[in-house]
Every structure is written in C-alpha cells, then in structure tokens.
Design an enzyme around this catalytic site. Structure first.
Site, PDB file in Angstrom:
ATOM      1  N   GLU A   1      65.126  45.681  33.891  1.00  0.00           N
ATOM      2  CA  GLU A   1      64.580  45.485  35.237  1.00  0.00           C
ATOM      3  C   GLU A   1      65.594  44.814  36.161  1.00  0.00           C
ATOM      4  O   GLU A   1      65.657  45.105  37.346  1.00  0.00           O
ATOM      5  CB  GLU A   1      63.290  44.662  35.154  1.00  0.00           C
ATOM      6  CG  GLU A   1      62.205  45.420  34.405  1.00  0.00           C
ATOM      7  CD  GLU A   1      60.950  44.612  34.149  1.00  0.00           C
ATOM      8  OE1 GLU A   1      60.107  44.553  35.043  1.00  0.00           O
ATOM      9  OE2 GLU A   1      60.814  44.046  33.049  1.00  0.00           O
TER      10      GLU A   1
ATOM     11  N   ARG B   1      63.155  39.293  42.482  1.00  0.00           N
ATOM     12  CA  ARG B   1      62.004  40.037  41.972  1.00  0.00           C
ATOM     13  C   ARG B   1      60.741  39.526  42.650  1.00  0.00           C
ATOM     14  O   ARG B   1      60.502  38.324  42.727  1.00  0.00           O
ATOM     15  CB  ARG B   1      61.877  39.849  40.466  1.00  0.00           C
ATOM     16  CG  ARG B   1      60.714  40.633  39.945  1.00  0.00           C
ATOM     17  CD  ARG B   1      60.352  40.302  38.538  1.00  0.00           C
ATOM     18  NE  ARG B   1      59.168  41.074  38.186  1.00  0.00           N
ATOM     19  CZ  ARG B   1      58.315  40.745  37.239  1.00  0.00           C
ATOM     20  NH1 ARG B   1      58.526  39.672  36.527  1.00  0.00           N
ATOM     21  NH2 ARG B   1      57.280  41.486  36.994  1.00  0.00           N
TER      22      ARG B   1
ATOM     23  N   ASN C   1      64.642  35.807  39.301  1.00  0.00           N
ATOM     24  CA  ASN C   1      63.227  36.030  38.995  1.00  0.00           C
ATOM     25  C   ASN C   1      62.585  34.649  38.842  1.00  0.00           C
ATOM     26  O   ASN C   1      62.727  34.006  37.806  1.00  0.00           O
ATOM     27  CB  ASN C   1      63.131  36.843  37.695  1.00  0.00           C
ATOM     28  CG  ASN C   1      61.696  37.172  37.312  1.00  0.00           C
ATOM     29  OD1 ASN C   1      60.757  36.709  37.952  1.00  0.00           O
ATOM     30  ND2 ASN C   1      61.546  37.965  36.274  1.00  0.00           N
TER      31      ASN C   1
ATOM     32  N   ARG D   1      45.291  39.460  28.389  1.00  0.00           N
ATOM     33  CA  ARG D   1      44.472  40.039  29.474  1.00  0.00           C
ATOM     34  C   ARG D   1      43.537  41.111  28.920  1.00  0.00           C
ATOM     35  O   ARG D   1      43.945  41.907  28.078  1.00  0.00           O
ATOM     36  CB  ARG D   1      45.372  40.681  30.542  1.00  0.00           C
ATOM     37  CG  ARG D   1      46.191  39.683  31.308  1.00  0.00           C
ATOM     38  CD  ARG D   1      47.158  40.367  32.263  1.00  0.00           C
ATOM     39  NE  ARG D   1      48.479  39.784  32.127  1.00  0.00           N
ATOM     40  CZ  ARG D   1      49.580  40.292  32.644  1.00  0.00           C
ATOM     41  NH1 ARG D   1      49.543  41.416  33.333  1.00  0.00           N
ATOM     42  NH2 ARG D   1      50.736  39.694  32.469  1.00  0.00           N
TER      43      ARG D   1
ATOM     44  N   HIS E   1      55.190  46.523  37.259  1.00  0.00           N
ATOM     45  CA  HIS E   1      56.311  46.912  36.369  1.00  0.00           C
ATOM     46  C   HIS E   1      57.073  48.128  36.924  1.00  0.00           C
ATOM     47  O   HIS E   1      57.681  48.867  36.157  1.00  0.00           O
ATOM     48  CB  HIS E   1      55.808  47.314  34.956  1.00  0.00           C
ATOM     49  CG  HIS E   1      55.147  46.217  34.190  1.00  0.00           C
ATOM     50  ND1 HIS E   1      53.993  46.416  33.485  1.00  0.00           N
ATOM     51  CD2 HIS E   1      55.488  44.934  33.998  1.00  0.00           C
ATOM     52  CE1 HIS E   1      53.631  45.294  32.890  1.00  0.00           C
ATOM     53  NE2 HIS E   1      54.528  44.367  33.192  1.00  0.00           N
TER      54      HIS E   1
END
Ligand code: AMP
Length: 398
Positions: free
Chosen positions: A386, A90, A7, A241, A180
């Site tokens: 993940e 990823r 990742n 955010r 996600h």
C-alpha cells in the site's frame, strides 16, 4: 525524487521513505505510544535498526523524531530535508468529497476536517493530525492525501447504493464507499502484469484478508463492487469486526445488552468477528493452532471466514459475468493456505482448480501462482504494498 509515506493513527505513526526512481524503500519505521508514557520509535535505514525511546507527547514531536532518524549518523539515508520531494498521507475515508488523490491545501484540510471526520471518527482525525504535524515541521514540502476509498470511486450507483430513501442518500451521503483501495489497486494491477495481460482484458476478484478484510470485483482494471461499506465494519467477519449483520439485530442486541448506539457499534467493531466466534483470538495463527488441537469454535471461525469470502468471490463472478483470476493478499491472504483452500473449495464449477502443493508453499514475498496448470481461473498470492501505491499516487498528482 524521494517520497515520504506517512500513515498516522491516534497514537502511532508509520512511515517509509521511497526512492521513486527505483521504487526501493530507503528507510522505514514506526512511532508507537504517541501521547502515552513510554513512547518509542523503531527505525530502519542503511541496513540497520535503531530504537529511539523518547517522549513523544504529540504527532509533531513524532514527525520531528522521524526526520531526525532519516538524518541519523548510523541509520540515516538523507543529508538534507530538501531531498524529500513530497509526503503522501494515507487517509481512510473521503466521503463523496474527494474522488482521487488530492494535494494538501488549507481549503482541502478544511473540507477534510469539516466533512469527513464523522465518516471515519477512529481514522481520519488521527491521520489529519499527522498531516498537520508534517505541515508544521515541513512547511515547504508538497503533500498529498491518498484515500483508501479512491479506487472504489468507479463503482456504479447500483453497486454502491443501499436500499434506503434516495433523498436520504443524497442528504447524508449514506452509501457504500469501500476501503483498502490502495491494496486492491496494487494487487489487481500486479496480477495483470504477472499474467502478461492488459488490465482491460481481465475480470479479477481481489481478496484483501488481514485484520480488516475486504473483497473487490475489478473488471477491466476498474473496481465495480467491494465488500466493505459506509464504514469498514461491513462485508465478511474479520479479526474483531462482525461484518454484515441485519440492522434490526443491532437494535435488538443494544437493547438486550443495555448498550447505547455508539457502544453497540464499538462492540461490533471490537468484540465480534473470529475473536468473538472462537472466544480465543483474532489472530489466525492462534485459530489454526486451536483448530489443530480440536477446538471446535476455532474451526467454526475459520470455516465462517472462508465460507463468507467464497460467497463474495461467487457473487462477484456473477456481477462481472465471468472470472479470470482470484488474488489473495494481506496477512491472512498471503500466509494462510487453509483459508485459501477453504475459499477455493467448491468453486470448481467456475473453473477454479487449486494446486495443493503450490498453495502449501511458503510466502517468500514474491508473486505465487497457486492454481493448477489447467485451471481456467488463475489463483495468485500477491504481497500487497500500500505504501508504494501511496508514493506513486503522490508522485503522479505532483
Ligand atoms: P494484516 O492486517 O494484513 O497485517 O494481517 C494481520 C493478520 O494476518 C493477523 O490476524 C494474522 O492472523 C495473520 N497472519 C500474519 N502472519 C501470518 C502467518 N504467518 N500465518 C497465519 N496468519 C498470519
């Protein structure tokens, strides 16, 4: 087979080496400050930890150091590079170009670089740098791109379209993609396993609540809607955010603050969310500590976060025509009982009843049922994984 999961960010590269027979993590770690003075690799393997303080001017040097750590006398877990059967990378955004996990070829890299970079300028170019670095260092090892967006490819058109001119959607690909996906996929399938049901029998709302947060409706094992949109800025407010905001307010804010288009988007990504509301922090531990000391804006930020999440749970129950299970996952979802309680409070009319003691229990890394025995809707806390989904998808596509 052993699969290396990578990742890569613009100045970081996290990895795990997973044995696919046992699905156990053999080694893991992360390079930090790539291309910046003071770069380091924190690596774990063989039950030990090691810190490499070494100059990493680029991702190629970083991946070489990772491979060195995997062979290391002290913490190494492999003898030869041939033991690494594949690398799973990823990737954040696929646009409409990749609907599923895809093996890396020169043509695939060309499409990735030419078509998807502008869709996720902060993430995809950095991740692609990681892929290119691995291709250079491990030219014979097969590699796959695993997209955050793939699990959401099953959304129907009515869910993913914005109310814009259809021709513009077709021309520019402006639509909801969702993010996600590997996490939503993992926790929804774990929930089905835990409940002893087939995914096809369940209507689940998965709440991935972390620094970035998104909520998905998973009906019969397939994603039918999700809260993030064209970019990961949409949906509920997050650490920094803003989440959803009227497009006209964005133009108004830019004008008032004298910001360019790009700068106002950076502002909405980096200066807003619970950090902006509280004026204290993006970290929920700080917000909870602040609220406990009577800081009203920390309390407001926590209330907004739970309220917005709850609204998604309710709307997705309506979209699916029912609800069997709510799953909480990621840093906040797994560790913050007050947020989970705030989300579930008021959902009794849907058949949600929380067990206060179970909800207050500590995260021990296992699946926890936090709904009352007589709750019609099961509420579960499921640690996300993940990396394991990336490894599984990579093995599958091989
Ligand atoms: P993630 O993006 O999944 O790593 O989640 C990061 C967020 O999880 C941070 O903003 C923290 O606020 C939150 N978090 C992590 N651990 C805890 C904890 N023990 N208690 C409360 N919040 C936590």
């Amino acid at each position: 087979m052993k699969i290396l999961v990578v990742n890569a960010g613009s100045s970081s590269l996290k990895y795990q080496l997973i044995d696919m027979e046992t699905e156990k993590v053999l080694a893991k770690g992360g390079c930090e400050r790539i291309g910046i003075p003071g770069s380091l690799l924190k690596a774990k393997g063989n039950g030990k930890e090691k810190l490499y303080e070494q100059d990493m001017p680029n991702h190629k040097v970083a991946i070489e150091l990772v491979l060195h750590a995997l062979h290391d006398d002290e913490i190494g877990v492999i003898k030869s590079m041939d033991e690494i059967g594949a690398v799973g990378h990823r990737m954040v955004a696929s646009g409409e170009y990749f609907k599923k996990t895809t093996l890396v070829t020169p043509e695939v890299m060309k499409v990735l670089e030419e078509k998807t970079f502008e869709l996720a300028p902060l993430h995809n170019p950095a991740a692609a740098t990681g892929v290119r670095a691995c291709m250079e260092v491990m030219p014979k090892t097969p590699m796959a791109l695993v997209f955050d967006t793939s699990f959401h490819a099953t959304m129907p058109e009515k869910a993913y379209l914005y109310g814009i001119d259809y021709d513009d959607y077709k021309k520019y690909g402006v639509r909801k993609y969702g993010f996600h996906g590997t996490s939503h996929k993992f926790v929804s399938s774990e929930a089905a396993k835990y409940l002893g049901k087939k995914p096809s029998e369940l209507k689940i709302v998965t709440c991935h609540l972390g620094n970035g947060s998104s909520i998905s409706a998973v009906d019969g094992g397939k994603c039918v809607d999700t809260s993030m949109g064209f970019t990961p800025l949409a949906g509920i407010l997050m650490g920094t955010r803003s989440g959803d905001i009227d497009a006209s307010a964005v133009e108004f804010l830019a004008r008032k603050k004298g910001l360019s288009h790009a700068d106002v988007i950076t502002y909405l990504n980096k200066k807003c969310g619970v950090a902006g509301i509280s004026g204290v922090s993006s970290d929920f531990r700080d917000l909870i500590a602040g609220a406990e000391k009577g800081n009203e804006r920390c309390k407001l930020a926590l209330d907004m976060f739970a309220y917005q999440t709850k609204k998604y749970v309710g709307s997705y129950a309506a979209a699916m025509g029912g609800l069997d299970c709510i799953v909480f996952t990621a840093g906040i979802g797994e560790n913050t009982p007050t947020v989970r309680a705030g989300v579930c409070e008021g959902l009794e009319f849907l058949g949600v009843k929380l067990d206060k003691n179970a909800n207050a229990g500590k995260n021990d890394g296992s699946i926890r049922e936090i709904s009352a025995k007589d709750s019609k809707v099961k509420v579960l806390v499921i640690p996300t994984n993940e990396e394991l989904v990336i490894a599984r998808e990579t093995a599958e596509v091989l």
